[in-house]
Each structure stands twice: as C-alpha cells, then as structure tokens.
Design an enzyme around this catalytic site. Structure first.
Site, PDB file in Angstrom:
ATOM      1  N   VAL A 159       2.076  -8.026   3.490  1.00  0.00           N
ATOM      2  CA  VAL A 159       1.041  -7.941   2.461  1.00  0.00           C
ATOM      3  C   VAL A 159       1.535  -8.524   1.134  1.00  0.00           C
ATOM      4  O   VAL A 159       0.768  -9.153   0.390  1.00  0.00           O
ATOM      5  CB  VAL A 159       0.595  -6.465   2.260  1.00  0.00           C
ATOM      6  CG1 VAL A 159      -0.513  -6.350   1.225  1.00  0.00           C
ATOM      7  CG2 VAL A 159       0.115  -5.857   3.577  1.00  0.00           C
ATOM      8  N   SER A 160       2.815  -8.325   0.828  1.00  0.00           N
ATOM      9  CA  SER A 160       3.378  -8.745  -0.469  1.00  0.00           C
ATOM     10  C   SER A 160       3.088 -10.218  -0.731  1.00  0.00           C
ATOM     11  O   SER A 160       3.120 -11.045   0.179  1.00  0.00           O
ATOM     12  CB  SER A 160       4.892  -8.518  -0.481  1.00  0.00           C
ATOM     13  OG  SER A 160       5.195  -7.216  -0.029  1.00  0.00           O
ATOM     14  N   ASN A 161       2.831 -10.529  -1.993  1.00  0.00           N
ATOM     15  CA  ASN A 161       2.481 -11.910  -2.376  1.00  0.00           C
ATOM     16  C   ASN A 161       3.680 -12.700  -2.896  1.00  0.00           C
ATOM     17  O   ASN A 161       4.634 -12.102  -3.375  1.00  0.00           O
ATOM     18  CB  ASN A 161       1.412 -11.849  -3.491  1.00  0.00           C
ATOM     19  CG  ASN A 161       0.023 -11.746  -2.913  1.00  0.00           C
ATOM     20  OD1 ASN A 161      -0.328 -12.479  -1.999  1.00  0.00           O
ATOM     21  ND2 ASN A 161      -0.796 -10.843  -3.451  1.00  0.00           N
ATOM     22  N   ARG A 185      -0.596 -15.564  -7.825  1.00  0.00           N
ATOM     23  CA  ARG A 185       0.211 -14.841  -6.826  1.00  0.00           C
ATOM     24  C   ARG A 185       1.543 -15.567  -6.618  1.00  0.00           C
ATOM     25  O   ARG A 185       2.572 -14.947  -6.356  1.00  0.00           O
ATOM     26  CB  ARG A 185      -0.541 -14.782  -5.494  1.00  0.00           C
ATOM     27  CG  ARG A 185      -1.851 -13.985  -5.528  1.00  0.00           C
ATOM     28  CD  ARG A 185      -2.538 -14.086  -4.183  1.00  0.00           C
ATOM     29  NE  ARG A 185      -3.785 -13.344  -4.086  1.00  0.00           N
ATOM     30  CZ  ARG A 185      -4.983 -13.841  -4.437  1.00  0.00           C
ATOM     31  NH1 ARG A 185      -5.081 -15.068  -4.901  1.00  0.00           N
ATOM     32  NH2 ARG A 185      -6.066 -13.099  -4.286  1.00  0.00           N
ATOM     33  N   ALA A 219       5.289   2.424  -1.545  1.00  0.00           N
ATOM     34  CA  ALA A 219       4.331   3.543  -1.654  1.00  0.00           C
ATOM     35  C   ALA A 219       3.522   3.400  -2.934  1.00  0.00           C
ATOM     36  O   ALA A 219       3.053   4.381  -3.491  1.00  0.00           O
ATOM     37  CB  ALA A 219       5.078   4.868  -1.613  1.00  0.00           C
ATOM     38  N   GLY A 220       3.380   2.170  -3.399  1.00  0.00           N
ATOM     39  CA  GLY A 220       2.605   1.907  -4.607  1.00  0.00           C
ATOM     40  C   GLY A 220       1.115   1.933  -4.311  1.00  0.00           C
ATOM     41  O   GLY A 220       0.657   2.614  -3.378  1.00  0.00           O
ATOM     42  N   ALA A 221       0.370   1.179  -5.096  1.00  0.00           N
ATOM     43  CA  ALA A 221      -1.087   1.229  -5.011  1.00  0.00           C
ATOM     44  C   ALA A 221      -1.582   0.823  -3.611  1.00  0.00           C
ATOM     45  O   ALA A 221      -2.351   1.562  -2.982  1.00  0.00           O
ATOM     46  CB  ALA A 221      -1.684   0.303  -6.077  1.00  0.00           C
ATOM     47  N   ASP A 240       9.734   4.047   0.045  1.00  0.00           N
ATOM     48  CA  ASP A 240       9.829   3.320  -1.225  1.00  0.00           C
ATOM     49  C   ASP A 240      11.264   3.400  -1.730  1.00  0.00           C
ATOM     50  O   ASP A 240      12.016   4.298  -1.360  1.00  0.00           O
ATOM     51  CB  ASP A 240       8.865   3.922  -2.256  1.00  0.00           C
ATOM     52  CG  ASP A 240       8.473   2.925  -3.347  1.00  0.00           C
ATOM     53  OD1 ASP A 240       7.362   2.378  -3.284  1.00  0.00           O
ATOM     54  OD2 ASP A 240       9.304   2.684  -4.259  1.00  0.00           O
ATOM     55  N   ASN A 290       9.720 -11.235  -5.237  1.00  0.00           N
ATOM     56  CA  ASN A 290       9.274 -10.668  -3.960  1.00  0.00           C
ATOM     57  C   ASN A 290       9.980 -11.239  -2.736  1.00  0.00           C
ATOM     58  O   ASN A 290      10.123 -10.544  -1.726  1.00  0.00           O
ATOM     59  CB  ASN A 290       7.751 -10.805  -3.836  1.00  0.00           C
ATOM     60  CG  ASN A 290       7.025  -9.817  -4.749  1.00  0.00           C
ATOM     61  OD1 ASN A 290       7.673  -9.001  -5.406  1.00  0.00           O
ATOM     62  ND2 ASN A 290       5.704  -9.880  -4.804  1.00  0.00           N
ATOM     63  N   ASP A 339     -10.132 -11.180   2.023  1.00  0.00           N
ATOM     64  CA  ASP A 339     -10.957 -12.240   1.412  1.00  0.00           C
ATOM     65  C   ASP A 339     -12.341 -12.307   2.077  1.00  0.00           C
ATOM     66  O   ASP A 339     -13.351 -12.553   1.419  1.00  0.00           O
ATOM     67  CB  ASP A 339     -10.242 -13.594   1.524  1.00  0.00           C
ATOM     68  CG  ASP A 339      -8.870 -13.560   0.853  1.00  0.00           C
ATOM     69  OD1 ASP A 339      -8.695 -12.751  -0.090  1.00  0.00           O
ATOM     70  OD2 ASP A 339      -7.976 -14.310   1.286  1.00  0.00           O
TER      71      ASP A 339
END
Ligand code: NAI
Ligand code: OAA
Length: 306
Positions: free
Chosen positions: A118-120, A88, A8-10, A32, A95, A148
């Site tokens: 989505v996580s890098n 990244r 629930a971050g940015a 989260d 991650n 992109d």
C-alpha cells in the site's frame, strides 16, 4: 486465517477495522515501529468487537515479527504519507528503505505469505518488493486501482445523479496524479455506457476529478485518505482469503501482458487463494494504449530512482 498489517497508522488501522467488521479472518496482527502504538490501536479496535459484532481477534505488536509468523496475507502500509502539495513520488526516499526491510522481515516468519503493498509510491514499492524478495509474481500485489475505481464510481454517480450501486467502472495504469487511467469508454450505468447519459465534457471532468482524488483529499485533510484505502485493501484481502475470484485492478508485475515487461502497473486481475490468479488482458483502443504507455513511462522513471 491470519492477516498481518504493518503500519498501525491511519490506513493500517482502517484496514484492520474493515477486515474485522467483515468477519472473514480469525486473526489480525497490527505491527508498528512506534512503541505501544499498535497495541493501543488493537485494544481500541477490540473494544468495538461487542458493539460491531465481530469475532476477529486483533493484536498489536511493537516491531516483533515473530508474532506475525504464518500469516496468510501481509499488508504493508508502513511509511510516510504525503502532505498537501506533494506528489506520491516524493515519498520514495523514506518509504523505499522501510518497505524493503519490512517485506524481508515478514517473509522471514511467513515464507508462504501473499503481500499487499500500500505504501507510496505504490507501483514502485510493489516493484521493489518483487525485486528484493523474489516471491512468485502472483504473491505480490499493489493496492491502488481498487481505490481509484471506487473514487471513479463515486464521481460517476455524482455526475449521473444516481446511486453508486448502479455504476460500474475501472481505473488502470499507475497510481499517480497523472498516470491513472479511468476507463470512461467502458464505464456503465446498469449496463448502459455512461456516454449515453453524460456529455464528453462532463465525462472528462469525472476523469480529471478521479485522477486527483488522492490529492483532493490530502488538501482537505492535511494528510492522505484512509477510510476508502482501508476498505479497498480489506476487499482484496477478503477476495484472497475467501477465494472469491473477484476482479480488481491491482499493480501486478507484467511479463509480456499489455506488451510490457519488468514493471508493476495497474491492470485487472482475478484475486483468489493464490493471490493473482490471472491477469486479464482487456482490449484497449489506440488512445487508451497511448495513455497506458505514458503511464508506464512515468512509473518506470520512478523505478529508476530506486
Ligand atoms: N496505495 C494507496 O492507494 C494508498 C497508499 N497510502 C500510503 O500508505 C502509507 C501509510 O499512510 P498512513 O497510514 O496515512 O500514514 P500514517 O503516518 O498514519 O501511518 C504510517 C505508520 O507506519 C509506521 N511505520 C513507519 N516505519 C515503520 C516501520 N519500519 N515498521 C513498521 N511501522 C512503521 C508509522 O509509525 C505509522 O504509524 C503512506 O505511504 C501513504 O502514502 C495511503 C492511502 C492510499
Ligand atoms: O493520495 C495519497 O497520497 C494517498 C493515496 O495514494 C490515495 O489516497 O490515493
């Protein structure tokens, strides 16, 4: 239709907000690990419902996956973002563990779900979800190319001095500062190749600015971007839930497409109710094929760190 957004971050909150504002999902669950955080974000977002005119119900949960049960689409944004000066790829150590455990918890309660990663480093995290969950390949989709490509169109419009709505273009390859491939040859301004308007030098500048789009914002913001990432994810979720068959470049598991196997890499696909409905094999020229190969090598090297 129910969507779960983990983290629930940015980016997670931005994604939940855009999904709600577009009003195509009945329910968004934000989850989260930080106590009370998702509950707070969900309450704040729900207090925009009467102002922004949406009916989507957003709920916040601290780490209780039973509340995510039977989600049609799950989005994984949990993990750390990069700081200025980082790549990244440097995020993999922290991650990978988060993404692996989150994806397995999601599937326990939503075995039929479609997952958007989505996580890098995103291509490698998408590959990890394929390897660890064994869901069908059409149901695991990495978000990178949609974002992109939006940045590519922004840079093209800036160079052309015209509206973004006149511009079309796509970025394929790995979602990294060096691996992105903005397809300048195929970009158009209202159907006319952009090379008719821009010099080779200016077009190269657009290409370079696009590739470092995430790094540029990270330097300005002190952490990575969230508005355009959230909007990109919401567009993909909408295409799936509304079965639009819209084309997005996404990180997809390749099994022979483009001559590659056992790697997740950005390629154009058709998104619909089954997730990836088709991988579109576009004819790349020799120079683009060579860049694609370099991009694949970069992603493979990161995959090997798993
Ligand atoms: N693929 C893409 O195009 C993009 C990827 N990203 C990536 O998305 C990720 C998230 O970025 P931000 O939202 O800016 O970070 P953030 O730090 O604002 O939010 C991440 C959230 O994940 C939560 N979290 C951590 N471990 C968790 C777990 N095990 N279970 C549930 N929640 C957990 C944290 O508590 C935090 O609230 C980063 O890895 C970033 O690099 C960001 C933008 C674009
Ligand atoms: O730059 C980052 O680290 C986050 C990201 O992937 C992007 O905004 O493209």
């Amino acid at each position: 239709m129910k969507v779960t957004v983990v983290g629930a971050g940015a980016v997670g909150a931005s994604c939940a907000e855009y999904i709600a504002i577009k009003n195509f999902a009945s329910e968004v669950v934000l989850l989260d690990i930080k106590e009370g955080y998702a509950e707070g974000k969900a309450m704040d977002l729900m207090q925009t419902a009467s102002l922004n005119g949406f009916g989507t119900k957003i709920t916040g949960i601290t780490n209780d996956y039973s509340k995510t049960a039977n989600s049609d689409v799950c989005v994984i944004t949990s993990g750390i973002p990069r700081k200025p000066g980082m790549t990244r790829e440097e995020l993999i150590g922290i991650n990978a563990g988060i993404v692996k455990s989150v994806s397995s918890s999601l599937i326990e309660f939503s075995p039929k779900t479609i997952i958007i990663v989505v996580s890098n480093p995103m291509d490698t995290m998408t590959y990890l979800v394929h390897k660890s969950t064994k869901l069908p390949k059409n149901k695991i989709i990495g978000m990178g190319g949609a974002l992109d490509s939006a940045r590519f169109k922004y840079r093209l419009a800036e160079a052309l001095g015209g509206p973004i709505s006149d511009v079309d273009g796509m970025v394929i390859g790995g979602h990294s500062d060096t691996g992105m491939i903005p397809l300048t040859r195929l970009a158009t301004r209202n159907g006319v190749p952009v090379s008719e308007f821009l010099s080779e030098e200016r077009l190269n500048q657009v290409l370079e600015d696009t590739k470092v789009g995430g790094a540029t914002l990270t330097k300005l913001l002190g952490t990575s971007a969230w508005y355009a990432p959230g909007a990109a994810v919401s567009g993909m979720v909408q295409a799936i839930l509304c079965d639009t068959k819209k084309v997005f470049p996404v990180s997809a598991l390749l099994e022979g497409e483009y001559g590659y196997n056992d790697i997740c890499l950005g390629v154009p696909v058709v998104l619909g109710k089954n997730g990836i409905e088709e991988i579109i094999n576009i004819n790349l020229n020799d120079a683009e094929k060579a860049t694609f190969e370099e991009s694949a090598k970069g992603v493979k090297a990161v995959n090997d760190l798993l």
